[in-house]
Design a protein around this motif. Sequence first.
Motif, PDB file in Angstrom:
ATOM      1  N   VAL A 158       0.773  -1.271   0.076  1.00  0.00           N
ATOM      2  CA  VAL A 158       0.137   0.033  -0.012  1.00  0.00           C
ATOM      3  C   VAL A 158       0.949   1.204   0.053  1.00  0.00           C
ATOM      4  CG1 VAL A 158      -1.877   1.327   1.300  1.00  0.00           C
ATOM      5  CG2 VAL A 158      -1.876  -1.180   1.194  1.00  0.00           C
ATOM      6  N   TYR A 160       0.678   4.644   0.642  1.00  0.00           N
ATOM      7  CA  TYR A 160      -0.271   5.719   1.199  1.00  0.00           C
ATOM      8  C   TYR A 160      -0.020   7.254   0.565  1.00  0.00           C
ATOM      9  CZ  TYR A 160      -2.358   2.739   4.902  1.00  0.00           C
ATOM     10  OH  TYR A 160      -2.936   1.924   5.496  1.00  0.00           O
ATOM     11  N   SER A 174       5.850   7.479  -2.497  1.00  0.00           N
ATOM     12  CA  SER A 174       5.325   6.949  -1.192  1.00  0.00           C
ATOM     13  C   SER A 174       6.142   5.570  -1.334  1.00  0.00           C
ATOM     14  CB  SER A 174       3.997   6.711  -1.488  1.00  0.00           C
ATOM     15  OG  SER A 174       3.161   7.909  -1.232  1.00  0.00           O
ATOM     16  N   TYR A 176       6.077   1.651   0.599  1.00  0.00           N
ATOM     17  CA  TYR A 176       4.885   0.414   0.817  1.00  0.00           C
ATOM     18  C   TYR A 176       4.830   0.046   2.151  1.00  0.00           C
ATOM     19  CZ  TYR A 176       5.438   0.661  -4.165  1.00  0.00           C
ATOM     20  OH  TYR A 176       5.420   1.206  -5.627  1.00  0.00           O
ATOM     21  N   VAL A 184      -5.608  -1.948   6.398  1.00  0.00           N
ATOM     22  CA  VAL A 184      -5.571  -0.849   5.537  1.00  0.00           C
ATOM     23  C   VAL A 184      -6.268   0.423   6.133  1.00  0.00           C
ATOM     24  CG1 VAL A 184      -5.718   0.268   3.288  1.00  0.00           C
ATOM     25  CG2 VAL A 184      -5.168  -1.977   3.320  1.00  0.00           C
ATOM     26  N   SER A 188      -8.280   6.309   3.923  1.00  0.00           N
ATOM     27  CA  SER A 188      -6.832   6.750   3.718  1.00  0.00           C
ATOM     28  C   SER A 188      -6.795   6.667   1.986  1.00  0.00           C
ATOM     29  CB  SER A 188      -5.640   6.067   4.018  1.00  0.00           C
ATOM     30  OG  SER A 188      -6.021   4.450   3.647  1.00  0.00           O
ATOM     31  N   ILE A 190      -4.768   6.297  -1.412  1.00  0.00           N
ATOM     32  CA  ILE A 190      -3.773   5.391  -1.971  1.00  0.00           C
ATOM     33  C   ILE A 190      -3.465   5.538  -3.596  1.00  0.00           C
ATOM     34  CG2 ILE A 190      -3.082   2.970  -2.176  1.00  0.00           C
ATOM     35  CD1 ILE A 190      -5.116   2.308  -0.070  1.00  0.00           C
ATOM     36  N   LEU A 194      -0.882  -0.442  -7.218  1.00  0.00           N
ATOM     37  CA  LEU A 194      -1.137  -1.176  -5.991  1.00  0.00           C
ATOM     38  C   LEU A 194      -0.847  -2.594  -6.315  1.00  0.00           C
ATOM     39  CD1 LEU A 194      -3.191  -0.468  -2.760  1.00  0.00           C
ATOM     40  CD2 LEU A 194      -3.656  -2.590  -4.196  1.00  0.00           C
ATOM     41  N   THR A 220      -9.216   3.588  -2.456  1.00  0.00           N
ATOM     42  CA  THR A 220      -9.551   3.685  -0.924  1.00  0.00           C
ATOM     43  C   THR A 220      -9.860   2.268  -0.550  1.00  0.00           C
ATOM     44  OG1 THR A 220     -11.764   4.597  -1.129  1.00  0.00           O
ATOM     45  CG2 THR A 220     -10.081   6.083  -0.707  1.00  0.00           C
TER      46      THR A 220
END
Length: 661
Positions: A158, A160, A174, A176, A184, A188, A190, A194, A220
Amino acid sequence: MKKLFAGFSMMILLLSSSVYGKGNEVLNVTSPDGSLEVTVAITDNITWSLEVNGSLVAGPSTIALELEEFGILGHDPVLRNSFTASKDEVIETILYKKSTIENSYNELNLIFRGRYSLIFRAYNDGVAYRFVTSIKDDVVVKNEQSSFVFPDAKEAYVPYVREPVGRYQVSFESTYDVLPLSGVKPDSLIITPLLVKNNDGSSLVISEADLEDYPGMFLTVNEDATGFEAEFAGYPLEEEQGGHNNLQSYVTKRADYIAKTYGNRTYPWRMIAVGKNDAELLNNDLVYKLASPSRIEDTSWIQPGKVAWDWWNDWNIFNVDFRAGINTETYKYYIDFAAENGIEYVILDEGWSESTNLLNVIPEIDLQEIIDHGKEKGIGIVLWAGWLPLDQQMDKVLDKYSEMGVKGYKIDFMNRDDQKMVNFYYRAAREAAKHEQFVLFHGAYKPTGLHRTYPNVLTYEGVYGLEQVKWTDYLEMPEYDVTIPFIRMLAGPMDYTQGAMENANRFNWRAVYSEPVSQGTRCHQLAMYVVYDSPFSMLCDNPTAYKKESESVNFIASVPTVFDETVPLAGEIGEYVAVARRKGDAWYVGAMTDWNGRQIEIDFSFLDEGEYKATVFADGINADRAAVDYTKDEIIINGGDKLKIEMKSGGGWAAVIEPVK
């Protein structure tokens, strides 16, 4: 001029004999090899599912498209007809990790009442779908529902969104968090791609392709933590200039819709790439295959290569008789270094012009003298540009600097992917191409295939790259380095900006802004030039450092940036990776590991029969203590040989392999 098709191509259209209407319909499409099957169920909504080798791995997932004046396409759908199609072709690529791609898929086209349709494609390495509308007038897209449900998920990688300015103003850089879906964070945001790893060891990567005149897709976690829902930035209504050196535009008010666009159009592909094992993801071409073909008729002027970079090393050259910094003497020195070492370009990063006016060059820079010196030495000059001043002055900037001989631009600090920003990318690529100039995007969202549509888009950031070691307290760069090839790089080329000559192990490393040090070994850095895809690759360190490390520089300069063939050799996401790439009759092999030292076996069955000379760079016996330690050896390898290699903590291994003639 490079066309789409080479070799055998076939398209078959079959009109379904069924008469459709409102009711329950179930339709299927399978990949050419039969391993992937998409099932579309039409009831009071539209859902789709994916099976891999007979096991359900995704879905049922609901999809819909909400238009302001036409309602929700996908609610109470009435199927009017369906078509199936198959294609088997070879795509000749432009500036890519392989010269050709086998593009084979089966397609299901569903036509609904209400002037819309859905296209589903099943490839051997993934699946995708997109909406199509055939509405005469422009439309307002209120929202799009795109869900991804994973019934057999073990964990997700993920990325974020961290510390955004507003919910959607992000750098797309970002690390992971590896989490079960239940872990999760609700609500949030993302970024994509992914990756979801299933209990059977297979992996699924969510992303999108052919993103044009439309906002990019965030994710999300859904309410019951079984998967993810798409989320899109609203269209910008009001903006305020600010941020770093006043170079950015912050959205202060967004509309309650995500796009205003043509009513007669295709929409971006929603895709899931499938890896039955991790290594398969290293050679996935789904984004490129789904992207629109090149819109540049003659691409011969677009020259890939490597570039000597000034910003990361803070212009810290020494043993010279002039004051180093953002000035003409320094850049002529960079040019001389590049020419002496077979590096094709030098970049002038931020500071060569006034921050908010790219037409005003600072007094310390004689830009024409720098460009002319580069021409004499065979070195092209690239200019950094904040996106906002470039957007405001684009025609004048491109006219002026193309006439002076500038080859391209590093465009920075977009930090958004709403519809307006996506359109800027296309405009920048299109207008630069008219001037026969290339672009690379920093502060950028992930690639979605623009580098196929406009091959003068050479590379993108959208990665937590080496610049982070100048200021971060993050100690897991080697782990991240062997995670991104399976996720972020699947979307397209990435400008990690590697090449550090000062290297440290986990215990000795510290963040230093002006004289930065990489995490991991020297060979970890060298291997990146093989493992990481980027037609335009930076040499981040300074010429003084490289002059003391001629063996490393010679290796870096020898590795091409585009290839004829790519072969994944081995890999486990977040642990290690090994890739081989061919250019002509030479092969290049790179391997990297996380902070765990390990032995892996390289299988050279990708080589033809015969004898080869391999020039090998390997971690030295003390590289786990002094990360700069390495060895260089020449060995003989035969096609089909197997070789055990050892990588120290944070280590790497790299080789150039050439036939013995």
